[in-house]
Design a protein around this motif. Structure first.
Motif, PDB file in Angstrom:
ATOM      1  N   CYS A  29       0.786  -1.235   0.000  1.00 50.81           N
ATOM      2  CA  CYS A  29       0.000   0.000   0.000  1.00 50.81           C
ATOM      3  C   CYS A  29       0.822   1.291   0.000  1.00 50.81           C
ATOM      4  O   CYS A  29       0.342   2.318  -0.477  1.00 50.81           O
ATOM      5  CB  CYS A  29      -0.946   0.002   1.201  1.00 50.81           C
ATOM      6  SG  CYS A  29      -2.156  -1.339   1.157  1.00 50.81           S
TER       7      CYS A  29
ATOM      8  N   PRO B 109       3.165   3.865  -1.404  1.00 53.17           N
ATOM      9  CA  PRO B 109       3.712   4.164  -2.736  1.00 53.17           C
ATOM     10  C   PRO B 109       5.240   4.148  -2.727  1.00 53.17           C
ATOM     11  O   PRO B 109       5.870   4.738  -1.854  1.00 53.17           O
ATOM     12  CB  PRO B 109       3.193   5.571  -3.031  1.00 53.17           C
ATOM     13  CG  PRO B 109       1.997   5.734  -2.160  1.00 53.17           C
ATOM     14  CD  PRO B 109       2.285   4.930  -0.923  1.00 53.17           C
TER      15      PRO B 109
ATOM     16  N   THR C 177      -6.180   4.746  -0.969  1.00 52.73           N
ATOM     17  CA  THR C 177      -6.835   4.028  -2.066  1.00 52.73           C
ATOM     18  C   THR C 177      -6.358   2.585  -2.115  1.00 52.73           C
ATOM     19  O   THR C 177      -7.164   1.653  -2.201  1.00 52.73           O
ATOM     20  CB  THR C 177      -6.561   4.740  -3.403  1.00 52.73           C
ATOM     21  OG1 THR C 177      -7.091   6.070  -3.330  1.00 52.73           O
ATOM     22  CG2 THR C 177      -7.200   3.997  -4.563  1.00 52.73           C
ATOM     23  N   ARG C 178      -5.051   2.382  -2.048  1.00 49.98           N
ATOM     24  CA  ARG C 178      -4.506   1.024  -2.085  1.00 49.98           C
ATOM     25  C   ARG C 178      -4.931   0.217  -0.861  1.00 49.98           C
ATOM     26  O   ARG C 178      -5.220  -0.975  -0.966  1.00 49.98           O
ATOM     27  CB  ARG C 178      -2.981   1.071  -2.177  1.00 49.98           C
ATOM     28  CG  ARG C 178      -2.476   1.578  -3.502  1.00 49.98           C
ATOM     29  CD  ARG C 178      -0.972   1.691  -3.495  1.00 49.98           C
ATOM     30  NE  ARG C 178      -0.470   2.186  -4.773  1.00 49.98           N
ATOM     31  CZ  ARG C 178       0.807   2.363  -5.031  1.00 49.98           C
ATOM     32  NH1 ARG C 178       1.730   2.083  -4.125  1.00 49.98           N
ATOM     33  NH2 ARG C 178       1.174   2.816  -6.211  1.00 49.98           N
TER      34      ARG C 178
ATOM     35  N   GLU D  77      -3.079   9.902  -0.272  1.00 51.03           N
ATOM     36  CA  GLU D  77      -4.272   9.488  -1.013  1.00 51.03           C
ATOM     37  C   GLU D  77      -4.042   8.138  -1.697  1.00 51.03           C
ATOM     38  O   GLU D  77      -4.919   7.273  -1.692  1.00 51.03           O
ATOM     39  CB  GLU D  77      -4.671  10.553  -2.029  1.00 51.03           C
ATOM     40  CG  GLU D  77      -5.948  10.239  -2.770  1.00 51.03           C
ATOM     41  CD  GLU D  77      -7.165  10.010  -1.881  1.00 51.03           C
ATOM     42  OE1 GLU D  77      -8.004   9.161  -2.247  1.00 51.03           O
ATOM     43  OE2 GLU D  77      -7.276  10.662  -0.820  1.00 51.03           O
ATOM     44  N   LYS D  78      -2.860   7.960  -2.282  1.00 47.48           N
ATOM     45  CA  LYS D  78      -2.546   6.667  -2.909  1.00 47.48           C
ATOM     46  C   LYS D  78      -2.527   5.554  -1.869  1.00 47.48           C
ATOM     47  O   LYS D  78      -3.009   4.454  -2.128  1.00 47.48           O
ATOM     48  CB  LYS D  78      -1.194   6.730  -3.632  1.00 47.48           C
ATOM     49  CG  LYS D  78      -1.247   7.488  -4.929  1.00 47.48           C
ATOM     50  CD  LYS D  78       0.117   7.549  -5.587  1.00 47.48           C
ATOM     51  CE  LYS D  78       0.077   8.410  -6.838  1.00 47.48           C
ATOM     52  NZ  LYS D  78       1.410   8.564  -7.435  1.00 47.48           N
TER      53      LYS D  78
ATOM     54  N   SER E 182      -0.494  13.518  -2.094  1.00 43.25           N
ATOM     55  CA  SER E 182      -0.695  12.516  -3.130  1.00 43.25           C
ATOM     56  C   SER E 182      -0.331  11.120  -2.621  1.00 43.25           C
ATOM     57  O   SER E 182      -1.051  10.147  -2.878  1.00 43.25           O
ATOM     58  CB  SER E 182       0.153  12.869  -4.355  1.00 43.25           C
ATOM     59  OG  SER E 182       0.090  11.848  -5.316  1.00 43.25           O
TER      60      SER E 182
END
Length: 184
Positions: free
Chosen positions: A29, A31, A138-139, A134-135, A131
């Protein structure tokens, strides 16, 4: 840099807690994460690739948990170095609150950076941090759905009321969904 946010999850507080403490889930998860390895109780070494504007580097660092209150909250401390690209350190308070349908994951983080990465400007750094957050969310949400299934559908689940179970039963018996909705 200060940052905070929250996100509802369609899993229980306990499921989210266990996943937030699972290095395999975190590796999938976060990034740019290359590896997370345990270094002790509630402590991990992490390597990850990070790009902020024109500066990119592989960072090596450490994560340590404190103020642990299972399955409700903990404080995550982190520090990392990307060699000539710079360094970062900070902490995040992570809280899981039960909801009627799942739980809410909330965080409040503060961090500081130095070296070349700090020279690209605070607005760019803040944008990259938001960012990445948020990634991650989402993951993490996608991983929770993969592990524990999608959120339940709204509507009837009673076989006698034409719900999903009745349609599934009809498919298993070889009937069409329309046949399953009408009694024999």
């Amino acid at each position: 840099m200060e940052m905070q946010g929250s996100r509802p999850l369609a899993v229980t507080q306990q499921q989210a807690w266990e996943s937030l403490n699972d290095p395999k889930v975190l590796k999938a998860c976060i990034p740019g994460c290359d590896s997370i390895e345990a270094t002790g109780d509630n402590a991990w070494a992490i390597t990850m690739a990070l790009k902020v504007g024109p500066v990119s580097a592989k960072f090596k660092g450490n994560i340590a948990l404190s103020d642990i209150e299972p399955p409700r909250s903990y404080t995550l401390g982190f520090e990392g170095s990307g060699g000539p690209a710079g360094f970062g350190k900070g902490s995040a308070k992570v809280t899981l609150t039960p909801l009627d349908a799942g739980c809410e994951l909330a965080y409040s983080a503060s961090a500081s950076v130095g070296g070349k990465i700090a020279q690209v400007g605070q607005r760019l750094i803040d944008g990259v941090a938001k960012s990445m957050a948020e990634k991650f969310f989402t993951r993490f949400d996608e991983e929770m759905q993969r592990r524990f299934g999608p959120p339940p559908e709204h509507g009837s689940e009673e076989p006698g009321e034409g719900g999903t179970l009745k349609k599934l039963w009809g498919k298993l018996k070889g009937a069409s969904p329309q046949d399953a909705a009408t009694p024999d």
